[in-house]
Design an enzyme around this catalytic site. Structure first.
Site, PDB file in Angstrom:
ATOM      1  N   GLY A 189       0.718  -0.931  -0.038  1.00 51.27           N
ATOM      2  CA  GLY A 189      -0.059   0.084   0.060  1.00 51.27           C
ATOM      3  C   GLY A 189       0.960   1.409   0.014  1.00 51.27           C
ATOM      4  N   SER A 190       0.725   2.011  -1.023  1.00 50.86           N
ATOM      5  CA  SER A 190       1.805   3.324  -1.082  1.00 50.86           C
ATOM      6  C   SER A 190       1.230   4.016  -2.180  1.00 50.86           C
ATOM      7  CB  SER A 190       3.184   2.716  -1.646  1.00 50.86           C
ATOM      8  OG  SER A 190       2.968   1.501  -2.429  1.00 50.86           O
TER       9      SER A 190
END
EC number: 4.1.1.65
Length: 232
Positions: A189-190
């Site tokens: 997640g980024s």
């Protein structure tokens, strides 16, 4: 043979960086199943999710040096003029920034947005706030690439998120890079920020879903203005 080819073309390969994680989830499933059988199936669900997270599909990239291609799968979360991070050495004047946010269900392999040569790679430690927040560009751990293109230098910044704790980049300074070429990955997640010099016009809208290596997010040398979209 036709059925075999169909199955082979449907199954998306897992990136090699994901092998240890998939193996660890599988072993954990076996151990949990030995303790309590239903836990095995719960563990297998997480194992399959892990393999899905590290998927690395082939992409068809437009070959045009005037186009800027999305470096990540995900949602376009920002399109604005901002000053680039100081470590990129791109000056103090505002540049067009297009951000793509990746949640834990998106493919996390990152791809170069344009053809060119990597001038520098700069890593900076930081915090791990939600990557969708604007302050993540300043506060979060990040890794920035500067690429010399036919339209000047652009910046590509990998930003860790709330869950992400590892930014991977296997590119090197002074190496050539093609649009759509894989250069890194972030776990889990980024966000990716692309900083573009004058002359670039956005070709996406806020909230639009982008596909790494395929979606055109901006264009140079065009008389057309920014794209206008309608939600339906």
């Amino acid at each position: 043979m036709s059925l075999f080819n169909t199955v082979r073309n449907t199954i998306v390969p897992v990136h090699k960086e994901g092998y240890p994680f998939v193996a660890a989830f599988f072993v954990a499933s076996l151990v949990l199943g030995w303790i309590f059988k239903p836990l095995f199936w719960i563990g297998m669900i997480f194992t399959l999710w892990c393999a899905y997270f590290f998927r690395d599909p082939e992409r068809v990239t437009p070959q045009d040096d005037d186009l800027v291609i999305s470096p990540a799968d995900g949602k376009v979360s920002a399109i604005q003029m901002v000053t680039p991070p100081a470590e990129l050495n791109l000056g103090s004047e505002p540049m067009l920034r297009i951000s793509v946010f990746m949640n834990v269900f998106n493919c996390h392999v990152n791809r170069a947005p344009m053809h060119g040569r990597i001038v520098s790679i700069n890593y900076r430690s930081g915090s791990f706030v939600n990557a969708e927040l604007d302050k993540a560009s300043e506060d979060n751990e990040r890794n920035g690439l500067v690429i010399e293109t036919g339209h000047g230098q652009i910046g590509v910044v990998q930003i860790a998120g709330l869950v992400a704790r590892r930014i991977l980049c296997w590119a090197n300074p002074n190496e050539p890079v093609d649009a759509g070429e894989r250069f890194g990955l972030i776990r889990f997640g980024s966000r990716l920020d692309v900083f573009l010099p004058a002359g670039a016009a956005p070709r996406v809208s806020l909230g639009q879903t982008a596909v790494a290596g395929e979606t055109v997010i901006a264009e140079f040398a065009s008389a057309k203005g920014p794209v206008i979209s309608r939600r339906s």
